[in-house]
Design a protein around this motif. Structure first.
Motif, PDB file in Angstrom:
ATOM      1  N   ILE A 163       0.841  -1.202   0.000  1.00 25.91           N
ATOM      2  CA  ILE A 163       0.000   0.000   0.000  1.00 25.91           C
ATOM      3  C   ILE A 163       0.874   1.248   0.000  1.00 25.91           C
ATOM      4  O   ILE A 163       0.652   2.191  -0.765  1.00 25.91           O
ATOM      5  CB  ILE A 163      -0.935   0.008   1.228  1.00 25.91           C
ATOM      6  CG1 ILE A 163      -1.862  -1.202   1.220  1.00 25.91           C
ATOM      7  CG2 ILE A 163      -1.748   1.305   1.263  1.00 25.91           C
ATOM      8  CD1 ILE A 163      -2.566  -1.435   2.544  1.00 25.91           C
ATOM      9  N   VAL A 164       1.874   1.262   0.877  1.00 23.40           N
ATOM     10  CA  VAL A 164       2.760   2.420   0.986  1.00 23.40           C
ATOM     11  C   VAL A 164       3.445   2.700  -0.344  1.00 23.40           C
ATOM     12  O   VAL A 164       3.454   3.837  -0.831  1.00 23.40           O
ATOM     13  CB  VAL A 164       3.801   2.203   2.105  1.00 23.40           C
ATOM     14  CG1 VAL A 164       4.876   3.279   2.057  1.00 23.40           C
ATOM     15  CG2 VAL A 164       3.128   2.206   3.474  1.00 23.40           C
ATOM     16  N   ARG A 165       4.012   1.665  -0.938  1.00 26.35           N
ATOM     17  CA  ARG A 165       4.740   1.847  -2.197  1.00 26.35           C
ATOM     18  C   ARG A 165       3.811   2.314  -3.312  1.00 26.35           C
ATOM     19  O   ARG A 165       4.139   3.222  -4.075  1.00 26.35           O
ATOM     20  CB  ARG A 165       5.424   0.533  -2.589  1.00 26.35           C
ATOM     21  CG  ARG A 165       6.258   0.620  -3.865  1.00 26.35           C
ATOM     22  CD  ARG A 165       6.842  -0.731  -4.219  1.00 26.35           C
ATOM     23  NE  ARG A 165       7.629  -0.690  -5.427  1.00 26.35           N
ATOM     24  CZ  ARG A 165       8.946  -0.506  -5.477  1.00 26.35           C
ATOM     25  NH1 ARG A 165       9.618  -0.332  -4.334  1.00 26.35           N
ATOM     26  NH2 ARG A 165       9.593  -0.470  -6.614  1.00 26.35           N
ATOM     27  N   SER A 166       2.634   1.713  -3.419  1.00 23.08           N
ATOM     28  CA  SER A 166       1.717   2.055  -4.489  1.00 23.08           C
ATOM     29  C   SER A 166       1.226   3.492  -4.376  1.00 23.08           C
ATOM     30  O   SER A 166       1.246   4.249  -5.354  1.00 23.08           O
ATOM     31  CB  SER A 166       0.527   1.098  -4.479  1.00 23.08           C
ATOM     32  OG  SER A 166      -0.348   1.381  -5.544  1.00 23.08           O
ATOM     33  N   LEU A 167       0.789   3.902  -3.172  1.00 27.33           N
ATOM     34  CA  LEU A 167       0.301   5.273  -2.992  1.00 27.33           C
ATOM     35  C   LEU A 167       1.437   6.280  -3.141  1.00 27.33           C
ATOM     36  O   LEU A 167       1.248   7.363  -3.708  1.00 27.33           O
ATOM     37  CB  LEU A 167      -0.376   5.419  -1.627  1.00 27.33           C
ATOM     38  CG  LEU A 167      -1.730   4.710  -1.479  1.00 27.33           C
ATOM     39  CD1 LEU A 167      -2.260   4.862  -0.060  1.00 27.33           C
ATOM     40  CD2 LEU A 167      -2.750   5.259  -2.478  1.00 27.33           C
ATOM     41  N   ALA A 168       2.625   5.930  -2.645  1.00 30.03           N
ATOM     42  CA  ALA A 168       3.773   6.833  -2.788  1.00 30.03           C
ATOM     43  C   ALA A 168       4.093   7.059  -4.254  1.00 30.03           C
ATOM     44  O   ALA A 168       4.361   8.195  -4.682  1.00 30.03           O
ATOM     45  CB  ALA A 168       4.985   6.255  -2.066  1.00 30.03           C
ATOM     46  N   GLN A 169       4.038   6.006  -5.061  1.00 29.84           N
ATOM     47  CA  GLN A 169       4.324   6.166  -6.482  1.00 29.84           C
ATOM     48  C   GLN A 169       3.227   6.957  -7.182  1.00 29.84           C
ATOM     49  O   GLN A 169       3.514   7.746  -8.093  1.00 29.84           O
ATOM     50  CB  GLN A 169       4.534   4.804  -7.137  1.00 29.84           C
ATOM     51  CG  GLN A 169       5.857   4.167  -6.713  1.00 29.84           C
ATOM     52  CD  GLN A 169       6.155   2.882  -7.469  1.00 29.84           C
ATOM     53  OE1 GLN A 169       5.236   2.200  -7.921  1.00 29.84           O
ATOM     54  NE2 GLN A 169       7.421   2.550  -7.590  1.00 29.84           N
ATOM     55  N   ASP A 170       1.975   6.773  -6.773  1.00 26.83           N
ATOM     56  CA  ASP A 170       0.894   7.600  -7.320  1.00 26.83           C
ATOM     57  C   ASP A 170       1.185   9.081  -7.067  1.00 26.83           C
ATOM     58  O   ASP A 170       0.948   9.935  -7.929  1.00 26.83           O
ATOM     59  CB  ASP A 170      -0.444   7.240  -6.663  1.00 26.83           C
ATOM     60  CG  ASP A 170      -1.037   5.944  -7.210  1.00 26.83           C
ATOM     61  OD1 ASP A 170      -0.648   5.531  -8.316  1.00 26.83           O
ATOM     62  OD2 ASP A 170      -1.883   5.346  -6.516  1.00 26.83           O
ATOM     63  N   ILE A 171       1.691   9.380  -5.871  1.00 26.44           N
ATOM     64  CA  ILE A 171       2.004  10.769  -5.510  1.00 26.44           C
ATOM     65  C   ILE A 171       3.220  11.261  -6.294  1.00 26.44           C
ATOM     66  O   ILE A 171       3.223  12.359  -6.850  1.00 26.44           O
ATOM     67  CB  ILE A 171       2.246  10.876  -3.994  1.00 26.44           C
ATOM     68  CG1 ILE A 171       0.928  10.609  -3.240  1.00 26.44           C
ATOM     69  CG2 ILE A 171       2.802  12.249  -3.628  1.00 26.44           C
ATOM     70  CD1 ILE A 171       1.092  10.430  -1.732  1.00 26.44           C
ATOM     71  N   LEU A 172       4.245  10.433  -6.368  1.00 28.25           N
ATOM     72  CA  LEU A 172       5.493  10.847  -7.010  1.00 28.25           C
ATOM     73  C   LEU A 172       5.335  11.107  -8.508  1.00 28.25           C
ATOM     74  O   LEU A 172       6.016  11.968  -9.071  1.00 28.25           O
ATOM     75  CB  LEU A 172       6.573   9.789  -6.773  1.00 28.25           C
ATOM     76  CG  LEU A 172       7.124   9.744  -5.351  1.00 28.25           C
ATOM     77  CD1 LEU A 172       7.878   8.445  -5.114  1.00 28.25           C
ATOM     78  CD2 LEU A 172       8.031  10.938  -5.087  1.00 28.25           C
ATOM     79  N   VAL A 173       4.444  10.358  -9.172  1.00 22.83           N
ATOM     80  CA  VAL A 173       4.249  10.558 -10.620  1.00 22.83           C
ATOM     81  C   VAL A 173       3.124  11.542 -10.914  1.00 22.83           C
ATOM     82  O   VAL A 173       2.849  11.841 -12.077  1.00 22.83           O
ATOM     83  CB  VAL A 173       3.969   9.221 -11.341  1.00 22.83           C
ATOM     84  CG1 VAL A 173       5.104   8.244 -11.114  1.00 22.83           C
ATOM     85  CG2 VAL A 173       2.632   8.613 -10.913  1.00 22.83           C
ATOM     86  N   GLY A 174       2.462  12.060  -9.873  1.00 22.03           N
ATOM     87  CA  GLY A 174       1.441  13.073 -10.071  1.00 22.03           C
ATOM     88  C   GLY A 174       0.031  12.568 -10.249  1.00 22.03           C
ATOM     89  O   GLY A 174      -0.884  13.360 -10.484  1.00 22.03           O
ATOM     90  N   ALA A 175      -0.176  11.248 -10.128  1.00 20.98           N
ATOM     91  CA  ALA A 175      -1.550  10.739 -10.192  1.00 20.98           C
ATOM     92  C   ALA A 175      -2.364  11.264  -9.014  1.00 20.98           C
ATOM     93  O   ALA A 175      -3.581  11.469  -9.111  1.00 20.98           O
ATOM     94  CB  ALA A 175      -1.545   9.205 -10.191  1.00 20.98           C
ATOM     95  N   LEU A 176      -1.685  11.469  -7.906  1.00 20.00           N
ATOM     96  CA  LEU A 176      -2.241  12.188  -6.759  1.00 20.00           C
ATOM     97  C   LEU A 176      -1.348  13.410  -6.556  1.00 20.00           C
ATOM     98  O   LEU A 176      -0.177  13.272  -6.186  1.00 20.00           O
ATOM     99  CB  LEU A 176      -2.234  11.315  -5.499  1.00 20.00           C
ATOM    100  CG  LEU A 176      -3.299  10.225  -5.404  1.00 20.00           C
ATOM    101  CD1 LEU A 176      -2.996   9.281  -4.248  1.00 20.00           C
ATOM    102  CD2 LEU A 176      -4.682  10.859  -5.205  1.00 20.00           C
TER     103      LEU A 176
END
Length: 251
Positions: A26-39
Motif C-alpha cells: 500500500i505504501v509503495r503504491s500510494l507513494a508512487q501515485d504521488i510521485l508521478v502526479g496521479a495524486l
C-alpha cells in the motif's frame, strides 16, 4: 482520475522470492501515485472504503500504511479536512525508501539531472576527504571493489553492485558519517537504475569505466585531494552524459 485499479508496480514480491507485506504494498503504491502526479499536492486522498476495496486489505493495515506515508511527509492529516497530499517540499528524497520509490516510478530527464547535480556536489568532496583520511584498510576495500568491477564484464547488475561497493568504501574513508550516509542513499538509487546504460554493454566501455574508477583510487592512495575530487567528478559526468546520449530523442 481513476483510482480504482491497483498501481502497475504493486506486486506481491520484490523479485527475489521475498513476500512483500500488505503494508509495504500500500505504501509503495500510494507513494508512487504521488510521485508521478496521479495524486497531486493538495489532492484529497480517496475515501477509506475506496482504498480498502482497491487494495483488499484490513482497515488496520490501511491505516498503518497511511501513518507511514504521513511520517515520510507525503500526507497531511487534519481534523474535519481529511487526508491530503502534502506539498513536495516535505518529501525527503534522501530517505532510502522514498528514493527507491522514485526510481521505480521512472527516471525522467529532470530527475536524472537532479540526481547528477547532487552527486556532483557531494561525491568529489567525499573523494577529497578520503584522500586526506584514508587508511590502508580503506585502500584495500577500494582495491577489492576495483577487482570486482574488472571481473564483472557481463552482468550490469553485478557491475553496479561492484561500483556501489567502491563508492561506499570511498564514503567510509572520508570519515564523515553524514557524507557516508547520503552517498549510500544516492548509490542505492543508481544501483536500481544502472540498467539505463550499463558499461558492460561493450568491452571497451567496460575497460574505460573501470580505468576511470582506478584513477580515483590512485589519487586517493597518493593523498592527492584535488586530483581525487576531479577524478570522481569525471566519472560522474561521463556516466551522466552516457545515459543522456542513450536517451536522446535523435537516436
Amino acid at each position: 482520475m481513476d483510482m480504482s485499479s491497483p498501481h502497475p508496480s504493486l506486486t506481491p514480491s520484490r523479485g527475489n522470492g521475498q513476500v512483500v507485506s500488505a503494508h509495504d504494498q500500500i505504501v509503495r503504491s500510494l507513494a508512487q501515485d504521488i510521485l508521478v502526479g496521479a495524486l497531486a499536492p493538495g489532492d484529497k486522498l480517496p475515501m477509506e472504503a475506496e482504498l480498502l476495496e482497491r487494495f483488499g486489505v484490513s482497515r488496520t493495515a490501511l491505516r498503518e500504511a497511511l501513518k507511514t506515508l504521513s511520517a515520510k511527509g507525503f500526507l497531511s492529516v487534519k481534523t474535519r479536512v481529511g487526508t491530503r497530499v502534502s506539498n513536495s517540499v516535505h518529501w525527503n528524497f534522501f530517505d532510502k525508501e522514498v528514493l527507491g520509490w522514485r526510481v521505480a516510478a521512472g527516471m525522467d530527464a529532470q530527475f536524472r539531472r537532479h540526481l547528477a547535480e547532487v552527486r556532483q556536489s557531494l561525491e568529489p568532496t567525499a573523494a577529497r576527504l578520503a584522500a586526506r583520511h584514508r587508511t590502508e584498510a580503506d585502500l584495500e576495500a577500494m582495491r577489492q571493489a576495483l577487482d570486482w568491477m574488472r571481473r564483472e564484464d557481463r552482468s550490469a547488475f553485478e557491475f553496479a553492485r561492484a561500483d556501489l561497493a567502491l563508492h561506499l568504501a570511498i564514503g567510509a574513508a572520508s570519515q564523515n558519517p553524514m557524507i557516508r550516509s547520503v552517498a549510500g542513499v544516492i548509490e542505492t538509487a543508481l544501483l536500481e537504475a544502472f540498467t539505463l546504460s550499463p558499461p558492460t554493454q561493450a568491452p571497451d566501455l567496460h575497460h574505460e569505466t573501470v580505468q576511470a574508477h582506478v584513477r580515483i583510487v590512485e589519487r586517493i592512495a597518493e593523498q592527492d585531494e584535488e586530483g581525487a575530487a576531479q577524478a570522481m567528478l569525471a566519472v560522474i559526468d561521463a556516466g551522466y552524459q552516457r545515459v543522456e546520449a542513450e536517451r536522446s530523442p535523435t537516436r
